[in-house]
Scaffold this active site. Structure first.
Site, PDB file in Angstrom:
ATOM      1  N   ALA A  72      10.372  33.025  15.232  1.00  0.00           N
ATOM      2  CA  ALA A  72      10.558  34.380  15.756  1.00  0.00           C
ATOM      3  C   ALA A  72       9.938  34.576  17.147  1.00  0.00           C
ATOM      4  CB  ALA A  72       9.978  35.386  14.776  1.00  0.00           C
ATOM      5  N   PRO A  81      10.805  42.075  17.462  1.00  0.00           N
ATOM      6  CA  PRO A  81       9.454  41.749  16.997  1.00  0.00           C
ATOM      7  C   PRO A  81       9.450  40.549  16.046  1.00  0.00           C
ATOM      8  CG  PRO A  81      10.239  43.801  15.978  1.00  0.00           C
ATOM      9  CD  PRO A  81      11.283  43.378  16.965  1.00  0.00           C
ATOM     10  N   ASP A  82       8.361  39.776  16.047  1.00  0.00           N
ATOM     11  CA  ASP A  82       8.236  38.685  15.071  1.00  0.00           C
ATOM     12  C   ASP A  82       7.567  39.230  13.814  1.00  0.00           C
ATOM     13  OD1 ASP A  82       5.579  38.929  15.746  1.00  0.00           O
ATOM     14  OD2 ASP A  82       5.367  36.962  16.656  1.00  0.00           O
ATOM     15  N   PHE A  83       7.142  38.374  12.901  1.00  0.00           N
ATOM     16  CA  PHE A  83       6.469  38.839  11.681  1.00  0.00           C
ATOM     17  C   PHE A  83       4.981  39.072  11.920  1.00  0.00           C
ATOM     18  CE2 PHE A  83       9.256  36.934   8.001  1.00  0.00           C
ATOM     19  CZ  PHE A  83      10.162  37.943   8.197  1.00  0.00           C
ATOM     20  N   ARG A  84       4.316  38.056  12.506  1.00  0.00           N
ATOM     21  CA  ARG A  84       2.864  38.005  12.352  1.00  0.00           C
ATOM     22  C   ARG A  84       2.044  38.262  13.609  1.00  0.00           C
ATOM     23  NH1 ARG A  84       5.309  34.427   9.090  1.00  0.00           N
ATOM     24  NH2 ARG A  84       4.889  34.635   6.873  1.00  0.00           N
ATOM     25  N   GLN A 154      14.601  29.194  12.417  1.00  0.00           N
ATOM     26  CA  GLN A 154      14.298  30.118  11.323  1.00  0.00           C
ATOM     27  C   GLN A 154      14.816  31.501  11.669  1.00  0.00           C
ATOM     28  OE1 GLN A 154       9.986  29.205   9.758  1.00  0.00           O
ATOM     29  NE2 GLN A 154      10.060  28.963  11.943  1.00  0.00           N
ATOM     30  N   ASN A 155      15.211  31.670  12.937  1.00  0.00           N
ATOM     31  CA  ASN A 155      15.635  32.996  13.380  1.00  0.00           C
ATOM     32  C   ASN A 155      17.007  33.343  12.842  1.00  0.00           C
ATOM     33  OD1 ASN A 155      13.256  33.098  14.663  1.00  0.00           O
ATOM     34  ND2 ASN A 155      14.044  32.985  16.743  1.00  0.00           N
ATOM     35  N   ASP A 157      18.740  35.982  14.401  1.00  0.00           N
ATOM     36  CA  ASP A 157      19.353  36.849  15.417  1.00  0.00           C
ATOM     37  C   ASP A 157      20.548  36.219  16.126  1.00  0.00           C
ATOM     38  OD1 ASP A 157      18.193  35.069  17.327  1.00  0.00           O
ATOM     39  OD2 ASP A 157      16.380  36.278  17.407  1.00  0.00           O
ATOM     40  N   HIS A 174      17.320  30.044   7.839  1.00  0.00           N
ATOM     41  CA  HIS A 174      17.129  31.284   7.079  1.00  0.00           C
ATOM     42  C   HIS A 174      18.345  32.201   7.157  1.00  0.00           C
ATOM     43  CE1 HIS A 174      12.478  30.737   7.247  1.00  0.00           C
ATOM     44  NE2 HIS A 174      13.061  29.909   6.433  1.00  0.00           N
ATOM     45  N   CYS A 182      29.069  41.197   0.123  1.00  0.00           N
ATOM     46  CA  CYS A 182      28.859  42.187  -0.934  1.00  0.00           C
ATOM     47  C   CYS A 182      28.117  41.509  -2.089  1.00  0.00           C
ATOM     48  CB  CYS A 182      30.202  42.743  -1.414  1.00  0.00           C
ATOM     49  SG  CYS A 182      30.016  43.725  -2.925  1.00  0.00           S
ATOM     50  N   CYS A 210      30.303  48.153  -0.131  1.00  0.00           N
ATOM     51  CA  CYS A 210      31.650  47.571  -0.223  1.00  0.00           C
ATOM     52  C   CYS A 210      32.585  48.567  -0.929  1.00  0.00           C
ATOM     53  CB  CYS A 210      31.512  46.300  -1.053  1.00  0.00           C
ATOM     54  SG  CYS A 210      33.007  45.414  -1.398  1.00  0.00           S
ATOM     55  N   THR A 250       6.425  29.686  16.344  1.00  0.00           N
ATOM     56  CA  THR A 250       6.344  29.894  14.892  1.00  0.00           C
ATOM     57  C   THR A 250       4.918  29.690  14.387  1.00  0.00           C
ATOM     58  OG1 THR A 250       7.027  29.030  12.733  1.00  0.00           O
ATOM     59  CG2 THR A 250       7.268  27.532  14.590  1.00  0.00           C
ATOM     60  N   SER A 251       4.564  30.503  13.387  1.00  0.00           N
ATOM     61  CA  SER A 251       3.239  30.374  12.783  1.00  0.00           C
ATOM     62  C   SER A 251       3.221  29.240  11.765  1.00  0.00           C
ATOM     63  CB  SER A 251       2.846  31.685  12.096  1.00  0.00           C
ATOM     64  OG  SER A 251       3.795  31.991  11.091  1.00  0.00           O
ATOM     65  N   GLU A 276      -0.754  30.564  19.856  1.00  0.00           N
ATOM     66  CA  GLU A 276      -1.942  29.950  19.246  1.00  0.00           C
ATOM     67  C   GLU A 276      -1.507  28.719  18.467  1.00  0.00           C
ATOM     68  OE1 GLU A 276      -0.696  32.946  18.098  1.00  0.00           O
ATOM     69  OE2 GLU A 276       0.024  32.130  16.211  1.00  0.00           O
TER      70      GLU A 276
END
Ligand code: CNA
Length: 322
Positions: A72, A81-84, A154-155, A157, A174, A182, A210, A250-251, A276
């Site tokens: 992300a 926005p990412d997750f973490r 993993q994105n 988008d 993902h 549906c 649906c 990615t974390s 990081e």
């Protein structure tokens, strides 16, 4: 703070404190210089490796036996926005949905009982049109210059495709937000159907339904759902042949994708580009892999690498074309 035995703050100590502050500033600036130097060395080393490797895997992307694996963090510069990330990440901003725990919004069991929070989030974050980042275009250049084996992402988008990376180079581990299904009769829908439902009211969040009455869910993999078949097949066949792995944004906290970092052949260079250190890159000691870490901002790293490789003007031209 310096106080003498009478609790007084002597003039000498004030001078001492001022001298200490100067020393601390000096140490901090030297440390920063050292960090910048280490980063410059890492950029140089990675650029040299990219030139020689043809099977790069990028984790979010896998490159022509150079593999690129991404997360992300690659798309935060696009405004998603990412997750973490502390403060700006989705997990820090879900209080308004009254969830039992932040991850519930992406859990299939919770979604089946209550899809409203997920679509509320989609309305806020995923219905706008976003543009690819410089790093997306950097990966496109890796492909154009024949270095990319596969871009494992993993994105959800799908900005990879908007940047022009070939569909057969991308594995969306993902799933994707481009299509939807549906949950009752399995009819397929495009993302426009979801967009229309979410745009149909300014005040409410309308859950896309649906004609059979079932909820239409974007084809993204929720916690508790299986990963697409293409992930296991493509991933295993390309990862074992990789001659370089580049991990971006990615974390490395979500498995099984995070485990790929440990599946590449022993001895190949593994690079992490992230704000990081994460996953196995947290261990700052030599392993059987040749690990290289490039800290700081991903967009800056993409530009620095492009400059080192002589691709900077091409990257800028691609990015400014959009
Ligand atoms: P994460 O756990 O949120 O980690 C993102 C990482 O990127 C963190 O370590 C950040 O510090 C780092 N980062 C973010 N922005 C930058 C930047 N500009 N420069 C440097 N570092 C940065 O996300 P992961 O991808 O590891 O987690 C996997 C989840 C996130 C997958 O299931 C995705 O589907 C899911 N996700 C995807 C999107 C998307 O498609 N754009 C958005 C949000 C979440």
């Amino acid at each position: 703070m310096y106080l003498d035995k009478f609790g007084v703050y002597p003039e000498d100590y004030k001078q001492q404190e001022a001298a200490d502050a100067i020393l601390m500033d000096y140490v901090a600036s030297e440390f920063e210089k050292l960090t910048l130097q280490e980063r410059a060395n890492a950029i140089e080393k990675v650029a040299a490796k990219i030139k020689t490797c043809k099977k790069i895997v990028v984790r979010k992307f896998i490159i022509n036996y150079q593999k690129v694996l991404t997360g992300a963090g690659l798309s935060t510069a696009a405004g998603i926005p990412d997750f973490r990330s502390p403060g700006t990440g989705l997990y820090d901003n879900l209080a308004k949905y009254n969830l039992p725990q932040p991850m519930a919004i992406f859990e299939i069991g919770f979604f089946k009982k209550n899809p409203q929070p997920f679509f509320h989030l989609c309305k806020e974050c995923f219905v706008q049109d976003y543009n690819p980042t410089k790093c997306h275009y950097f990966i496109k250049l890796l492909e154009q210059k024949n270095h990319l084996s596969v871009n494992l992402t993993q994105n959800i988008d799908a900005l990879e495709f908007k940047a022009g990376i070939s569909r057969d180079k991308v594995v969306m581990a993902h799933g994707t937000y481009e299509t939807a299904t549906c949950q009752k009769c399995s009819k397929s829908y495009s993302n426009d159907f979801i967009k229309q439902a979410l745009h149909s009211s300014d005040t409410e969040v309308v859950v896309p339904k649906c004609s059979c009455g079932g909820v239409v869910k974007p084809d993204v993999v929720f916690f508790g759902e299986a990963l697409p078949q293409s992930f296991m097949s493509t991933c295993m066949s390309t990862v074992i042949k990789a001659d370089m792995l580049i991990v971006i944004g990615t974390s490395l906290a979500v498995y099984p994708v995070a485990g790929i970092v440990d599946m590449v052949p022993i001895g190949i260079p593994r690079v992490l580009i992230n704000r990081e250190r994460s996953g196995p890159f947290l261990e700052n000691f030599a392993t059987e892999f040749e690990d290289i870490y490039i800290g700081g901002d991903i967009e800056q790293a993409a530009m620095d690498l492009a400059e080192q490789l002589g691709w900077k003007s091409e990257l800028e031209a691609e990015y400014n074309k959009k």
